[in-house]
Design a protein around this motif. Sequence first.
Motif, PDB file in Angstrom:
ATOM      1  N   ILE A   8      56.901  25.271  26.351  1.00 45.81           N
ATOM      2  CA  ILE A   8      56.027  25.091  25.105  1.00 45.81           C
ATOM      3  C   ILE A   8      56.933  25.393  24.003  1.00 45.81           C
ATOM      4  O   ILE A   8      57.922  25.768  23.867  1.00 45.81           O
ATOM      5  N   VAL A   9      56.481  24.899  22.864  1.00 45.35           N
ATOM      6  CA  VAL A   9      56.960  25.113  21.370  1.00 45.35           C
ATOM      7  C   VAL A   9      56.330  26.140  20.646  1.00 45.35           C
ATOM      8  O   VAL A   9      55.218  26.223  20.518  1.00 45.35           O
ATOM      9  N   LEU A  10      57.414  27.198  20.458  1.00 43.70           N
ATOM     10  CA  LEU A  10      56.783  28.544  19.737  1.00 43.70           C
ATOM     11  C   LEU A  10      56.871  28.082  18.319  1.00 43.70           C
ATOM     12  O   LEU A  10      57.645  27.353  17.795  1.00 43.70           O
ATOM     13  N   LEU A  11      55.887  28.883  17.600  1.00 43.30           N
ATOM     14  CA  LEU A  11      55.563  28.495  16.018  1.00 43.30           C
ATOM     15  C   LEU A  11      55.497  29.899  15.375  1.00 43.30           C
ATOM     16  O   LEU A  11      55.358  30.997  16.043  1.00 43.30           O
ATOM     17  N   HIS A  71      50.240  20.946  26.298  1.00 42.82           N
ATOM     18  CA  HIS A  71      51.056  21.478  25.446  1.00 42.82           C
ATOM     19  C   HIS A  71      52.150  20.258  24.962  1.00 42.82           C
ATOM     20  O   HIS A  71      52.987  19.941  26.190  1.00 42.82           O
ATOM     21  N   PRO A  72      52.349  19.776  23.824  1.00 42.66           N
ATOM     22  CA  PRO A  72      53.604  18.782  23.708  1.00 42.66           C
ATOM     23  C   PRO A  72      54.784  19.495  23.994  1.00 42.66           C
ATOM     24  O   PRO A  72      55.007  20.575  23.659  1.00 42.66           O
ATOM     25  N   ARG A  79      50.593  11.844  19.768  1.00 46.14           N
ATOM     26  CA  ARG A  79      49.904  10.615  20.822  1.00 46.14           C
ATOM     27  C   ARG A  79      50.703  10.618  22.150  1.00 46.14           C
ATOM     28  O   ARG A  79      50.052  10.294  23.025  1.00 46.14           O
ATOM     29  N   ASP A  80      51.920  10.835  22.088  1.00 43.85           N
ATOM     30  CA  ASP A  80      52.626  10.634  23.389  1.00 43.85           C
ATOM     31  C   ASP A  80      52.363  11.963  24.493  1.00 43.85           C
ATOM     32  O   ASP A  80      52.191  11.416  25.683  1.00 43.85           O
ATOM     33  N   ALA A  81      52.216  13.134  23.977  1.00 45.49           N
ATOM     34  CA  ALA A  81      51.697  14.181  24.705  1.00 45.49           C
ATOM     35  C   ALA A  81      50.318  13.871  25.324  1.00 45.49           C
ATOM     36  O   ALA A  81      50.006  14.326  26.486  1.00 45.49           O
ATOM     37  N   VAL A  82      49.328  13.431  24.567  1.00 43.78           N
ATOM     38  CA  VAL A  82      47.966  13.128  24.852  1.00 43.78           C
ATOM     39  C   VAL A  82      47.999  12.214  26.002  1.00 43.78           C
ATOM     40  O   VAL A  82      47.318  12.175  27.096  1.00 43.78           O
TER      41      VAL A  82
END
Length: 193
Positions: A8-11, A71-72, A79-82
């Motif tokens: 996952i990408v942490l923010l 989660h991207p 869009r690619d993640a979806v």
Amino acid sequence: MSVHSEEIVLLNTADEAVGTAPKLASHHRDTPYHLAFSCYVVDPDGRVLITRRALGKKTFPGVWTGSCCGHPAPREGLRDAVRRRLATELGLVPDTITSILPGFRYRAAAADGTLEHERCPVVRATVTDTTTVPAPDEVEEARWWTWPECLKLAERPEASPWYRLQLAELEPLGAPLEWPDAGIEGLPPALPW
């Protein structure tokens, strides 16, 4: 990509990427703020695909929710993640993907104390082929519901917390095929379109 190897990408508080972490190990009572998305799949008649999360899911098992969430991956566009998650979870290929609630974020605790804390843009995907092939480790059930049925679900306790919060913002926008394109300006800096 295996669920055991997903990152996952942490923010930070400005929704900028500050690192990555293993998806499964990161979801607990103090889950860090991270990037996600929710997708509502709509057919040509305006029905919405509503899913029940698999009973074996670590977070919020068995709850009813929108069509797909995920989660991207690091450096993956929305869009690619979806597209990736729709194919993996439901065997669907979207015709269009539209940004609807690019600024959506939420924090919610499951009954077992597991916390979700996500910046979670919401998109609509349209499909003409409505045949679904749910992945059993992700989706317990998938059904096409009318918009009034979707609104009634938001009042029931078996709906996911993020579904209830999203429906409160989606309802004023009208029927799903009428939801206006919100553009991409409101997406978090960490998430390319």
